[in-house]
Design an enzyme around this catalytic site. Structure first.
Site, PDB file in Angstrom:
ATOM      1  N   SER A 174      46.298  34.427  51.991  1.00  0.00           N
ATOM      2  CA  SER A 174      46.959  34.132  50.717  1.00  0.00           C
ATOM      3  C   SER A 174      48.282  34.882  50.648  1.00  0.00           C
ATOM      4  CB  SER A 174      46.050  34.551  49.555  1.00  0.00           C
ATOM      5  OG  SER A 174      46.676  34.295  48.331  1.00  0.00           O
ATOM      6  N   CYS A 188      39.117  38.910  38.934  1.00  0.00           N
ATOM      7  CA  CYS A 188      38.369  37.816  38.314  1.00  0.00           C
ATOM      8  C   CYS A 188      37.148  38.355  37.567  1.00  0.00           C
ATOM      9  CB  CYS A 188      37.911  36.834  39.374  1.00  0.00           C
ATOM     10  SG  CYS A 188      39.062  36.686  40.723  1.00  0.00           S
ATOM     11  N   ASN A 204      37.935  43.297  48.650  1.00  0.00           N
ATOM     12  CA  ASN A 204      39.002  43.421  47.659  1.00  0.00           C
ATOM     13  C   ASN A 204      38.773  44.567  46.685  1.00  0.00           C
ATOM     14  OD1 ASN A 204      36.981  41.243  47.299  1.00  0.00           O
ATOM     15  ND2 ASN A 204      37.694  41.283  45.188  1.00  0.00           N
ATOM     16  N   HIS A 242      50.248  35.698  47.857  1.00  0.00           N
ATOM     17  CA  HIS A 242      50.633  36.598  46.760  1.00  0.00           C
ATOM     18  C   HIS A 242      50.053  38.000  46.887  1.00  0.00           C
ATOM     19  CE1 HIS A 242      46.991  36.549  44.007  1.00  0.00           C
ATOM     20  NE2 HIS A 242      46.689  35.538  44.810  1.00  0.00           N
ATOM     21  N   GLY A 272      43.990  31.612  48.548  1.00  0.00           N
ATOM     22  CA  GLY A 272      42.738  32.052  49.156  1.00  0.00           C
ATOM     23  C   GLY A 272      41.525  31.299  48.624  1.00  0.00           C
ATOM     24  N   THR A 273      41.532  30.986  47.349  1.00  0.00           N
ATOM     25  CA  THR A 273      40.384  30.295  46.758  1.00  0.00           C
ATOM     26  C   THR A 273      40.206  28.923  47.401  1.00  0.00           C
ATOM     27  OG1 THR A 273      40.741  31.464  44.683  1.00  0.00           O
ATOM     28  CG2 THR A 273      39.408  29.464  44.574  1.00  0.00           C
ATOM     29  N   GLN A 289      42.629  39.927  51.843  1.00  0.00           N
ATOM     30  CA  GLN A 289      43.051  41.298  51.524  1.00  0.00           C
ATOM     31  C   GLN A 289      43.483  42.079  52.756  1.00  0.00           C
ATOM     32  OE1 GLN A 289      43.661  42.598  48.657  1.00  0.00           O
ATOM     33  NE2 GLN A 289      42.631  41.187  47.266  1.00  0.00           N
TER      34      GLN A 289
HETATM   35  C1  LIG Z   1      39.055  38.663  49.319  1.00  0.00           C
HETATM   36  C2  LIG Z   1      39.702  37.595  48.495  1.00  0.00           C
HETATM   37  N1  LIG Z   1      39.493  36.321  48.806  1.00  0.00           N
HETATM   38  C3  LIG Z   1      40.055  35.319  48.108  1.00  0.00           C
HETATM   39  C4  LIG Z   1      40.864  35.577  47.022  1.00  0.00           C
HETATM   40  C5  LIG Z   1      41.469  34.432  46.261  1.00  0.00           C
HETATM   41  O1  LIG Z   1      42.832  34.272  46.614  1.00  0.00           O
HETATM   42  P1  LIG Z   1      43.847  33.479  45.676  1.00  0.00           P
HETATM   43  O2  LIG Z   1      44.130  34.351  44.500  1.00  0.00           O
HETATM   44  O3  LIG Z   1      45.049  33.263  46.553  1.00  0.00           O
HETATM   45  O4  LIG Z   1      43.187  32.195  45.307  1.00  0.00           O
HETATM   46  C6  LIG Z   1      41.101  36.896  46.647  1.00  0.00           C
HETATM   47  C7  LIG Z   1      41.913  37.215  45.446  1.00  0.00           C
HETATM   48  O5  LIG Z   1      41.712  38.213  44.794  1.00  0.00           O
HETATM   49  C8  LIG Z   1      40.500  37.934  47.408  1.00  0.00           C
HETATM   50  O6  LIG Z   1      40.688  39.210  47.089  1.00  0.00           O
END
Ligand SMILES: Cc1ncc(COP(=O)(O)O)c(C=O)c1O
Length: 381
Positions: free
Chosen positions: A197, A322, A149, A199, A70-71, A177
């Site tokens: 994402s 995070c 999230n 995971h 996701g990042t 999410q």
């Molecule tokens: C809303 C949202 N976007 C992006 C991410 C980032 O995803 P990834 O952990 O796959 O990089 C997260 C992870 O917690 C998330 O909750």
């Protein structure tokens, strides 16, 4: 006893997903770009997974780009779109994940005009202010999440899409999410870009996807490979991609059953919390993900309570994974206008498909003892 209630941070790999992945870790090892049979076997597996992941959100397989999660998807969407144009305006929701807000702030430092989209007290877009912002000059991109999230609050991104398109801009939706927890329809929401994402849906870590309508101009984040339409070079991680595909297919097949189970757990927890004195529920009364509940217990500081709960065997979060450990109240709650002292008490419970009602009852019984006892000085905010 150890009970895991932190499924928005990450989920346990589903045994069926592992089974689908294993042959690609020890068997067909070809490079998917190779023309021989080894390469073709890898390519076929990747393309089948592309169909499975696209199907989860009613997207077109050819619009899907593999990423590391996701990042990266959020970075590719924001930087990719903005850098394909000369500096212009970008809007993002104030409650977005750091992968959006820090990317947007990096673009601001490089000269783009960046503004935040305000929310109401429950975390939903403040539509009147949003419409005024949209009318405030040329605009390239708006980024809003489908579901938050921390609070689980669901955003009306279809309504946003109509407004954003009328303003001549594109809409990126972070559905990391939401996908696999509620029905997400890329076509019906009329998004232009969407982040996913693996995971978060019982697939492997380190694999994600960005859906992009063909007309959206995008530049790659890095160079040196022609994979994924030249937008994400590098030899594909076939086993992880196959795992994401399998996880997406299972999420689609089991969406309703998982949703009903998660909702029952969440509703029981919510009812139990309401019976405790001084509990505050965030995003109260608005549509939320079926598995997520963020709350504060009067007199308790979130991270200290988290550690107490951990000692008693319950793994929860005090905000986004995070943000934990930084000691700062959640930017999501502050963005919603929640007072600092109350936001500092936030605990997030996010259930997964394997959690049970018995676990929720044990958790509630434990919380009742905390709520009844005056908080020790160390736990007070
Ligand atoms: C809303 C949202 N976007 C992006 C991410 C980032 O995803 P990834 O952990 O796959 O990089 C997260 C992870 O917690 C998330 O909750």
């Amino acid at each position: 006893m150890a009970v895991y209630f932190d499924n928005n941070a990450t989920t346990r790999l589903d045994a069926r997903v592992l089974e689908a992945m294993l042959p690609y870790l020890s068997g067909p090892y070809g490079n998917a770009s190779s023309l021989h049979r080894f390469g073709r076997a890898a390519r076929d597996a990747i393309e089948r997974a592309r169909e499975q992941v696209a199907a989860l959100v009613n997207g077109r397989p050819k619009d899907l780009i593999w990423t590391s999660g996701g990042t990266e998807s959020n970075n590719l969407a924001l930087k990719g779109v903005c850098e394909a144009a000369r500096p212009t305006r970008l809007l993002y929701g104030i409650t977005e994940h750091p992968a959006v807000l820090e990317t947007a702030e990096a673009l601001r430092a490089r000269g783009w005009q960046v503004e935040t989209v305000a929310t109401d007290g429950e975390g939903r877009v403040d539509w009147a202010r949003f419409e005024r912002q949209l009318a405030g000059g040329p605009l390239r991109l708006v980024s809003l999440m489908r579901a938050n999230n921390e609070t689980g609050v669901i955003q009306d991104v279809a309504r946003a899409a109509t407004l954003v398109h009328a303003a001549g801009a594109w809409l990126h939706v972070d559905a990391v999410q939401a996908a696999g927890k509620i029905a997400v329809d890329f076509a019906a929401l009329d998004a232009d870009l969407m982040s996913l994402s693996s995971h978060k849906i019982y697939g492997p870590k380190g694999i994600g996807a960005l859906l992009r309508k063909a007309e959206v101009e995008l530049l790659p984040l890095h160079h040196g490979g022609w994979q994924e339409q030249g937008l994400r070079g590098g030899t594909e991680n076939v086993a992880a991609i196959v795992g994401f595909g399998a996880a997406a297919e299972l999420a689609q097949q089991e969406l309703e059953a998982r949703g009903a189970h998660l909702r029952a757990l969440r509703d029981r927890l919510e009812a139990g919390l309401r019976a405790l004195p001084g509990t505050r529920i965030f995003g109260d009364g608005v549509e939320r993900l079926p598995n997520t509940l963020q709350f504060a217990l009067r007199g308790y500081e979130g991270e200290a309570l988290l550690m107490q709960l951990d000692r008693k065997g319950f793994a929860v979060s005090s905000g986004s994974a995070c943000a934990s450990g930084r000691g700062e109240p959640s930017h999501v709650l502050l963005g919603m206008g929640i007072e600092r002292e109350i936001a500092a008490g936030a605990i997030r419970v996010s259930f997964g498909k394997d959690n049970t009602m018995a676990e929720v009852e044990q958790f509630l019984a434990l919380l009742a003892t905390f709520a009844a006892a005056p908080a020790p000085a160390a736990l007070r905010s």
